[in-house]
Motif scaffolding. Structure first.
Motif, PDB file in Angstrom:
ATOM      1  N   PHE A   7       1.085  -0.744  -0.470  1.00 39.87           N
ATOM      2  CA  PHE A   7       0.099   0.123  -0.306  1.00 39.87           C
ATOM      3  C   PHE A   7       1.354   0.802  -0.363  1.00 39.87           C
ATOM      4  CE2 PHE A   7       0.687  -1.073   4.550  1.00 39.87           C
ATOM      5  CZ  PHE A   7       0.803   0.361   4.793  1.00 39.87           C
ATOM      6  N   LYS A   8      -0.548   1.974  -0.258  1.00 42.55           N
ATOM      7  CA  LYS A   8       1.104   3.342   0.022  1.00 42.55           C
ATOM      8  C   LYS A   8      -0.504   4.679  -0.362  1.00 42.55           C
ATOM      9  CE  LYS A   8       1.734   3.590  -5.552  1.00 42.55           C
ATOM     10  NZ  LYS A   8       2.559   4.590  -6.720  1.00 42.55           N
ATOM     11  N   PRO A   9      -0.074   6.216   0.336  1.00 40.78           N
ATOM     12  CA  PRO A   9      -0.800   7.035   0.121  1.00 40.78           C
ATOM     13  C   PRO A   9      -1.239   7.072  -1.194  1.00 40.78           C
ATOM     14  CG  PRO A   9       1.243   7.226   1.580  1.00 40.78           C
ATOM     15  CD  PRO A   9       1.836   5.963   1.226  1.00 40.78           C
ATOM     16  N   LEU A  10      -2.445   7.768  -1.750  1.00 43.56           N
ATOM     17  CA  LEU A  10      -3.303   8.125  -3.012  1.00 43.56           C
ATOM     18  C   LEU A  10      -1.889   9.712  -3.235  1.00 43.56           C
ATOM     19  CD1 LEU A  10      -6.631   7.328  -2.891  1.00 43.56           C
ATOM     20  CD2 LEU A  10      -4.859   7.091  -4.029  1.00 43.56           C
ATOM     21  N   ILE A  16      -4.078  13.378   4.446  1.00 50.47           N
ATOM     22  CA  ILE A  16      -5.195  13.378   3.724  1.00 50.47           C
ATOM     23  C   ILE A  16      -5.684  11.465   3.238  1.00 50.47           C
ATOM     24  CG2 ILE A  16      -6.955  12.970   1.800  1.00 50.47           C
ATOM     25  CD1 ILE A  16      -4.883  16.480   1.341  1.00 50.47           C
ATOM     26  N   PRO A  17      -6.730  10.649   3.741  1.00 53.92           N
ATOM     27  CA  PRO A  17      -6.899   9.674   3.771  1.00 53.92           C
ATOM     28  C   PRO A  17      -7.203   8.904   2.473  1.00 53.92           C
ATOM     29  CG  PRO A  17      -8.724  10.752   4.860  1.00 53.92           C
ATOM     30  CD  PRO A  17      -8.140  11.498   4.499  1.00 53.92           C
ATOM     31  N   GLY A  18      -6.413   7.722   2.471  1.00 52.81           N
ATOM     32  CA  GLY A  18      -6.714   7.220   0.949  1.00 52.81           C
ATOM     33  C   GLY A  18      -5.484   6.198   0.290  1.00 52.81           C
ATOM     34  N   PHE A  30      -4.085  -8.125  -8.358  1.00 56.02           N
ATOM     35  CA  PHE A  30      -4.922  -7.201  -8.698  1.00 56.02           C
ATOM     36  C   PHE A  30      -4.738  -5.569  -7.927  1.00 56.02           C
ATOM     37  CE2 PHE A  30      -6.921 -11.096  -7.748  1.00 56.02           C
ATOM     38  CZ  PHE A  30      -8.254 -11.211  -8.811  1.00 56.02           C
ATOM     39  N   THR A  31      -5.604  -4.560  -8.032  1.00 54.08           N
ATOM     40  CA  THR A  31      -4.742  -3.145  -7.311  1.00 54.08           C
ATOM     41  C   THR A  31      -6.456  -2.800  -7.682  1.00 54.08           C
ATOM     42  OG1 THR A  31      -5.273  -2.442  -9.708  1.00 54.08           O
ATOM     43  CG2 THR A  31      -3.124  -3.365  -8.802  1.00 54.08           C
ATOM     44  N   GLY A  32      -5.944  -1.422  -6.155  1.00 52.27           N
ATOM     45  CA  GLY A  32      -7.688  -1.221  -5.788  1.00 52.27           C
ATOM     46  C   GLY A  32      -7.124   0.497  -5.482  1.00 52.27           C
ATOM     47  N   ILE A  33      -8.265   1.394  -4.699  1.00 56.40           N
ATOM     48  CA  ILE A  33      -8.369   2.131  -3.816  1.00 56.40           C
ATOM     49  C   ILE A  33      -8.571   1.579  -2.495  1.00 56.40           C
ATOM     50  CG2 ILE A  33      -8.306   5.075  -3.075  1.00 56.40           C
ATOM     51  CD1 ILE A  33      -8.524   4.807  -6.387  1.00 56.40           C
ATOM     52  N   TYR A  34      -8.072   1.704  -1.280  1.00 56.65           N
ATOM     53  CA  TYR A  34      -8.368   1.390  -0.233  1.00 56.65           C
ATOM     54  C   TYR A  34      -9.234   2.995  -0.027  1.00 56.65           C
ATOM     55  CZ  TYR A  34      -8.562   0.060   4.570  1.00 56.65           C
ATOM     56  OH  TYR A  34     -10.134  -0.869   5.689  1.00 56.65           O
TER      57      TYR A  34
END
Length: 69
Positions: A7-10, A16-18, A30-34
């Motif tokens: 994971f890495k910060p958006l 800022i969360p994401g 698989f990839t996505g945004i948490y």
């Protein structure tokens, strides 16, 4: 079981969360945004419908351990 979870910060402002997430499950990447709410927005083909609940639970536990600890 998922493997090679990353994971890495958006955002450059880490307050800022994401997070961008990636992992392998059943030999497929698989990839996505948490999102802060725990919602996952898939950026690649989503996993099979029967696997989504299990994966969401595992990802949430990993994020709680790594990010919110």
């Amino acid at each position: 079981m998922l493997s090679h979870f990353q994971f890495k910060p958006l955002f450059t402002n880490k307050n800022i969360p994401g997070w961008n997430i990636s992992f392998y499950y059943k030999k497929q990447r698989f990839t996505g945004i948490y999102h802060q709410t725990g919602k996952i927005e898939w950026t690649t083909n989503p996993p099979a419908q029967e696997d989504i609940e299990t994966l969401t639970s595992q990802i949430h536990e990993l994020m709680l351990f790594h990010v919110y600890e």
